[in-house]
Design an enzyme around this catalytic site. Structure first.
Site, short mmCIF file in Angstrom:
data_model
loop_
_atom_site.label_atom_id
_atom_site.label_comp_id
_atom_site.label_asym_id
_atom_site.label_seq_id
_atom_site.Cartn_x
_atom_site.Cartn_y
_atom_site.Cartn_z
N LYS A 1 5.77 5.49 3.49
CA LYS A 1 4.94 5.55 4.71
C LYS A 1 4.67 4.17 5.32
O LYS A 1 4.38 4.10 6.51
CB LYS A 1 3.64 6.27 4.43
CG LYS A 1 2.67 5.51 3.56
CD LYS A 1 1.43 6.36 3.28
CE LYS A 1 0.46 5.59 2.44
NZ LYS A 1 -0.41 6.48 1.65
N ARG B 1 -11.52 11.50 -0.93
CA ARG B 1 -10.65 11.64 0.23
C ARG B 1 -10.16 13.09 0.15
O ARG B 1 -10.98 13.99 0.09
CB ARG B 1 -9.53 10.59 0.24
CG ARG B 1 -9.02 10.33 1.67
CD ARG B 1 -7.89 9.31 1.72
NE ARG B 1 -6.64 9.85 1.17
CZ ARG B 1 -5.49 9.18 1.14
NH1 ARG B 1 -5.43 7.95 1.61
NH2 ARG B 1 -4.39 9.72 0.64
C1 LIG Z 1 -0.31 6.30 0.42
C2 LIG Z 1 -0.31 7.35 -0.61
C3 LIG Z 1 0.35 7.12 -1.82
C4 LIG Z 1 1.01 5.79 -2.16
O1 LIG Z 1 0.01 4.84 -2.36
P1 LIG Z 1 0.38 3.34 -2.85
O2 LIG Z 1 -0.92 2.75 -3.21
O3 LIG Z 1 1.03 2.70 -1.68
O4 LIG Z 1 1.28 3.49 -4.00
C5 LIG Z 1 0.37 8.15 -2.75
N1 LIG Z 1 -0.21 9.34 -2.49
C6 LIG Z 1 -0.84 9.60 -1.34
C7 LIG Z 1 -1.46 10.93 -1.14
C8 LIG Z 1 -0.93 8.60 -0.36
O5 LIG Z 1 -1.57 8.88 0.78
#
Ligand SMILES: *Cc1c(COP(=O)(O)O)cnc(C)c1O
Length: 377
Positions: free
Chosen positions: A36, A131
């Site tokens: 992302k 969250r």
């Molecule tokens: C962004 C995200 C991740 C990845 O997080 P990092 O800290 O970049 O490894 C994993 N799971 C969800 C649901 C996320 O939103």
């Protein structure tokens, strides 16, 4: 070359992903590569796939669509709970999505029936970070309902910590996730394929704990791209922390007083800048600003400090360095600065390396920080 630009070293990203895939693999944990922060870059996606991730995950269906259209072949998961307005696209472009709302899953079911596909879901559980997530006491009921929906396959459960509130994954909350999985399997007489413990914030726990329990899946973005641990932002042993560099060009260098003069109101971004008088200093302006990145998340080379920023200007004090107009400065972005730069149309993206079997960097010492091994085979 054009500036500002993000230089991405695909071999270092591959090295980071490969190292984590191996270390976690020894503990029975698979890695979903999270794209992302890369705006669906097919080159980065391919580096992750070559490193052995089980699939790719992104929070935006637009990025997943972009990777598919670029011909990236992998299982793709939407890791943010889908918008009902995008249900059709979600079942078209992704194989699986992470969900918390039955209303959404019902729409995915209808869209999947219409498209004649089966859509996998992972149900997210709230474990304290506040969250996304179903409250634990409602998880079983939600799984039960989801199992009844046509063209929906319940692939597993998961949790996300260390994001909104910084709650760290530990033996207690991870054991709770394992216990929830087992109790659902017992009561509903099924097998959950994926127990997705969390994101890069789970690494310290996953690599050190005596018992990972049922956790067999982590979703990793920041640790792979930046080589650091989001819990304390410390480098992770053996990973490259310099896979991504933001390069900007100097457009002015002058010796100026360090203290502004005149009546001081708010600055362009509404903040009052603390006024320190250090006498005259050499300051340079880079053609880079809030429209390109998060100026607070940039680490300049030693001896240079970021002392101000507006939409289009980044002001640095140069110390003894002499930066002239046309010179370039290389900055290391944190996650926030990286995401903003990747998504800014003003910042060009330059990918280096990434060829299968590219041997140029094998065993070479890079910045004295890490050794990149070539891809296997
Ligand atoms: C962004 C995200 C991740 C990845 O997080 P990092 O800290 O970049 O490894 C994993 N799971 C969800 C649901 C996320 O939103």
């Amino acid at each position: 070359m054009t500036a500002p630009r993000l230089e991405v070293d695909l071999d270092k990203i591959h090295h980071n992903a490969r190292t984590l895939v191996q270390r976690l693999g020894e503990r029975g944990i698979q890695v979903l590569g999270i794209t992302k922060a890369t705006l669906g870059s097919p080159e980065i996606a391919r580096a992750l796939i070559r490193a052995g991730v089980v699939g790719l995950g992104d929070s935006r269906i637009e990025n997943i669509r972009a990777m598919r259209r670029a011909g990236v072949q992998a299982s793709m998961s939407l890791i943010r709970s889908p918008m009902i307005s995008q249900a059709e696209q979600v079942v078209t472009y992704s194989d699986m999505s992470f969900n918390t709302e039955l209303d959404v899953i019902r729409e995915l079911s209808s869209a999947a029936q219409a498209a004649r596909v089966t859509h996998g879901i992972v149900l997210m559980v709230e474990l304290g970070d506040l969250r996304e997530g179903i409250m634990p006491e409602h998880l079983e009921g939600t799984v039960r309902e989801a199992l009844r929906l046509p063209n929906i396959r319940v692939d597993g459960i998961g949790s996300n910590l260390a994001c909104r509130s910084g709650v760290a994954p530990d033996d207690r909350n991870m054991a709770e996730l394992s216990e929830l999985a087992e109790s659902i399997e017992r009561t509903l007489e099924l097998q959950l394929a994926l127990i997705s413990g969390g994101n890069s914030g789970n690494l310290q726990w996953a690599l050190a704990t005596a018992d990972v329990g049922r956790i067999n899946h982590l979703r990793l973005g920041e640790s792979v791209l930046l080589g650091c641990d989001p819990i304390d932002r410390e480098p992770i042993e053996g990973l490259c922390t310099d896979a991504v560099t933001l390069v900007a060009e100097v457009i002015e260098t002058k010796t100026k007083p360090s203290r502004p003069w005149g009546d001081i109101g708010q600055s362009a971004f509404g903040t009052r800048i603390p006024v320190v008088n250090r006498g005259p200093i050499v300051q340079s302006i880079l053609a880079l600003g809030h429209q390109d990145t998060d100026p607070a998340g940039l680490e300049p080379p030693p001896g240079i400090d970021v002392i101000g920023a507006s939409s289009d200007h980044l002001i640095v004090s140069c110390g003894d360095h002499r930066l002239r107009p046309g010179d370039e400065l290389r900055l290391r972005p944190n996650y926030s600065a990286l995401v903003r730069a990747m998504t800014s149309p003003f910042v060009s993206k330059v990918m280096k390396g990434g060829e299968v079997g590219s041997a140029s960097t094998v065993g070479e010492e890079l910045s004295g920080k890490c050794v990149v091994q070539g891809p296997p085979g």
